[in-house]
Design an enzyme around this catalytic site. Sequence first.
Site, PDB file in Angstrom:
ATOM      1  N   SER A 116     -14.642  48.671  13.695  1.00  0.00           N
ATOM      2  CA  SER A 116     -15.226  48.256  14.979  1.00  0.00           C
ATOM      3  C   SER A 116     -15.769  46.838  14.924  1.00  0.00           C
ATOM      4  O   SER A 116     -16.269  46.378  13.895  1.00  0.00           O
ATOM      5  CB  SER A 116     -16.361  49.206  15.369  1.00  0.00           C
ATOM      6  N   GLY A 121     -13.912  48.263  20.062  1.00  0.00           N
ATOM      7  CA  GLY A 121     -14.448  49.593  19.733  1.00  0.00           C
ATOM      8  C   GLY A 121     -13.343  50.605  19.985  1.00  0.00           C
ATOM      9  O   GLY A 121     -12.452  50.797  19.145  1.00  0.00           O
ATOM     10  N   GLY A 329     -39.582  75.468  23.683  1.00  0.00           N
ATOM     11  CA  GLY A 329     -40.639  75.026  24.602  1.00  0.00           C
ATOM     12  C   GLY A 329     -41.231  73.701  24.137  1.00  0.00           C
ATOM     13  O   GLY A 329     -40.505  72.833  23.633  1.00  0.00           O
ATOM     14  N   GLU A 353     -15.953  57.472  15.594  1.00  0.00           N
ATOM     15  CA  GLU A 353     -14.595  57.908  15.218  1.00  0.00           C
ATOM     16  C   GLU A 353     -13.796  58.335  16.458  1.00  0.00           C
ATOM     17  O   GLU A 353     -13.034  59.304  16.425  1.00  0.00           O
ATOM     18  CB  GLU A 353     -14.653  58.974  14.119  1.00  0.00           C
TER      19      GLU A 353
HETATM   20  C1  LIG Z   1     -24.234  54.998  14.615  1.00  0.00           C
HETATM   21  C2  LIG Z   1     -22.829  54.473  14.665  1.00  0.00           C
HETATM   22  C3  LIG Z   1     -22.075  54.440  13.514  1.00  0.00           C
HETATM   23  C4  LIG Z   1     -20.774  53.909  13.534  1.00  0.00           C
HETATM   24  N1  LIG Z   1     -20.069  53.799  12.365  1.00  0.00           N
HETATM   25  C5  LIG Z   1     -18.894  53.102  12.363  1.00  0.00           C
HETATM   26  C6  LIG Z   1     -18.224  52.801  11.129  1.00  0.00           C
HETATM   27  O1  LIG Z   1     -18.666  53.192  10.041  1.00  0.00           O
HETATM   28  N2  LIG Z   1     -17.100  52.052  11.175  1.00  0.00           N
HETATM   29  C7  LIG Z   1     -16.577  51.596  12.353  1.00  0.00           C
HETATM   30  O2  LIG Z   1     -15.546  50.919  12.332  1.00  0.00           O
HETATM   31  N3  LIG Z   1     -17.190  51.885  13.545  1.00  0.00           N
HETATM   32  C8  LIG Z   1     -18.332  52.607  13.569  1.00  0.00           C
HETATM   33  N4  LIG Z   1     -18.969  52.876  14.763  1.00  0.00           N
HETATM   34  C9  LIG Z   1     -18.400  52.365  16.005  1.00  0.00           C
HETATM   35  C10 LIG Z   1     -17.849  53.453  16.915  1.00  0.00           C
HETATM   36  O3  LIG Z   1     -16.666  53.986  16.372  1.00  0.00           O
HETATM   37  C11 LIG Z   1     -17.664  52.826  18.305  1.00  0.00           C
HETATM   38  O4  LIG Z   1     -18.959  52.611  18.819  1.00  0.00           O
HETATM   39  C12 LIG Z   1     -16.846  53.711  19.203  1.00  0.00           C
HETATM   40  O5  LIG Z   1     -15.508  53.763  18.783  1.00  0.00           O
HETATM   41  C13 LIG Z   1     -16.879  53.221  20.662  1.00  0.00           C
HETATM   42  O6  LIG Z   1     -16.616  51.851  20.753  1.00  0.00           O
HETATM   43  P1  LIG Z   1     -17.594  50.922  21.616  1.00  0.00           P
HETATM   44  O7  LIG Z   1     -18.984  51.169  21.148  1.00  0.00           O
HETATM   45  O8  LIG Z   1     -17.091  49.540  21.544  1.00  0.00           O
HETATM   46  O9  LIG Z   1     -17.496  51.470  23.085  1.00  0.00           O
HETATM   47  P2  LIG Z   1     -16.404  51.015  24.164  1.00  0.00           P
HETATM   48  O10 LIG Z   1     -15.059  51.041  23.581  1.00  0.00           O
HETATM   49  O11 LIG Z   1     -16.880  49.787  24.812  1.00  0.00           O
HETATM   50  O12 LIG Z   1     -16.519  52.220  25.206  1.00  0.00           O
HETATM   51  C14 LIG Z   1     -17.533  52.294  26.222  1.00  0.00           C
HETATM   52  C15 LIG Z   1     -17.231  53.502  27.080  1.00  0.00           C
HETATM   53  O13 LIG Z   1     -15.955  53.334  27.724  1.00  0.00           O
HETATM   54  C16 LIG Z   1     -15.112  54.434  27.439  1.00  0.00           C
HETATM   55  N5  LIG Z   1     -13.726  53.991  27.337  1.00  0.00           N
HETATM   56  C17 LIG Z   1     -13.222  52.928  26.651  1.00  0.00           C
HETATM   57  N6  LIG Z   1     -11.888  52.864  26.798  1.00  0.00           N
HETATM   58  C18 LIG Z   1     -11.526  53.896  27.591  1.00  0.00           C
HETATM   59  C19 LIG Z   1     -10.292  54.378  28.099  1.00  0.00           C
HETATM   60  N7  LIG Z   1      -9.120  53.792  27.808  1.00  0.00           N
HETATM   61  N8  LIG Z   1     -10.309  55.464  28.901  1.00  0.00           N
HETATM   62  C20 LIG Z   1     -11.468  56.096  29.193  1.00  0.00           C
HETATM   63  N9  LIG Z   1     -12.677  55.697  28.731  1.00  0.00           N
HETATM   64  C21 LIG Z   1     -12.701  54.623  27.943  1.00  0.00           C
HETATM   65  C22 LIG Z   1     -15.623  54.982  26.101  1.00  0.00           C
HETATM   66  O14 LIG Z   1     -15.244  56.312  25.916  1.00  0.00           O
HETATM   67  C23 LIG Z   1     -17.122  54.801  26.278  1.00  0.00           C
HETATM   68  O15 LIG Z   1     -17.642  55.865  27.017  1.00  0.00           O
HETATM   69  C24 LIG Z   1     -20.235  53.456  14.765  1.00  0.00           C
HETATM   70  C25 LIG Z   1     -21.004  53.522  15.931  1.00  0.00           C
HETATM   71  C26 LIG Z   1     -22.289  53.987  15.889  1.00  0.00           C
HETATM   72  C27 LIG Z   1     -23.099  53.991  17.163  1.00  0.00           C
END
Ligand SMILES: Cc1cc2nc3c(=O)[nH]c(=O)nc-3n(C[C@H](O)[C@H](O)[C@H](O)COP(=O)(O)OP(=O)(O)OC[C@H]3O[C@@H](n4cnc5c(N)ncnc54)[C@H](O)[C@@H]3O)c2cc1C
Length: 370
Positions: A116, A121, A329, A353
Amino acid sequence: MIRDAARDFAKNELLPGVIERDTHQKFPAEQIKKMGELGFMGMMVSPEYGGGGMDTISYALAMEEISKIDASASVVMSVNNSLVCYGIEKFGNDYHKHKYLVPLATGQKLGAFCLSEPEAGSDATSQRTTAIDQGDYYLLNGTKNWITNGGTADYYLVVAQTDKEKKHKGINVFIVEKGWEGFEIGPKEDKLGIRGSDTHSLNFNDVKVPKENRIGDDGFGFTFAMKTLSGGRIGIASQALGIASGAYELARNYSKVRKAFGTEICNHQAIAFKLADMLTEIEAARYLVWKAAWEKDQGLNYDISGAMAKLKASQVAMNVTVEAVQIHGGNGYVKEYHVERLMRDAKITQIYEGTSEIQKIVISRGLLKD
Ligand SMILES: Cc1cc2nc3c(=O)[nH]c(=O)nc-3n(C[C@H](O)[C@H](O)[C@H](O)COP(=O)(O)OP(=O)(O)OC[C@H]3O[C@@H](n4cnc5c(N)ncnc54)[C@H](O)[C@@H]3O)c2cc1C
């Protein structure tokens, strides 16, 4: 035996101090070290490389038990087992396995999986981190976000774009070691849940990555990430299942001792029916998790079953933990009773993931094939 060993470990070693670690965002360093000694950090790796040689079902059972008590410890375990160790064992060469997999599988070293980015993401193809071929090394530049074990890992699997023209076919994955010049670890994120795990951004400024640290053929990085995450989802689904079953057990026990209107609250049908719904949903999620794990063990395609398991188990984790707080509660709202932490921890299983929306994309694409 594996389930019992994980259950005993969680009760004896993880439960004491779990609230304090959550409050102060303290990484369970000693506990993770012990988990390594007990073989929980490389459960599915072949004994040839220091692993436990176990199947995915065993891993899912252990993940569930650890997650019942401490989902922060279980995410560390999950990343190390199903993303880092699996990725290197399945796709790495002998050099990668002897140099990196052995210490990771035996728990002497810890791994991180870095896909990421601030702008990549759900859409992991939009990699802005670059790795430019310089002959006998790659020059790595860019930022990774949200990396679990970001500050505590020793070895990092880093995905980067080597040829923009080729889009996702120009993406590669590299093993990067902590301490290499130009590799900086950003501040720790202050999170809603899994607060004992450390999540950081990472910066790479002209980091020289030896050519031999690339995994697979040129351009294999995106496929590597997708294939690895497919199995990772079974780990996160097991984590969600554990969070749900941990909350359910606490709620059930509490309902048998807490009295209201002259009787234990479990004798009020509204509470008893909540427990019935919770356990039914947990069982449904459990069979989806086991099915995906079994398919992986049989060498079948588990892309869809893994996505279904994660989608369902994470939803169950949310629903069950909210109800567990309700059954407690006012006591459910304070740290001492554990369920508020499990409710906060549950949310991440719908995000990392692959979010729930992304799991639905995977499932729907699969069901519409042919
Ligand atoms: C505590 C934590 C630990 C993590 N650990 C790791 C790690 O070890 N390694 C790593 O690489 N990443 C890691 N991540 C990252 C995580 O995998 C991403 O946050 C996740 O994949 C979502 O990406 P984003 O945050 O950019 O959200 P975005 O991609 O911006 O998504 C925002 C919203 O839009 C929705 N969305 C996006 N595209 C679509 C679509 N085509 N259709 C419908 N809905 C959509 C998503 O479902 C979400 O609800 C971690 C995240 C957190 C919070």
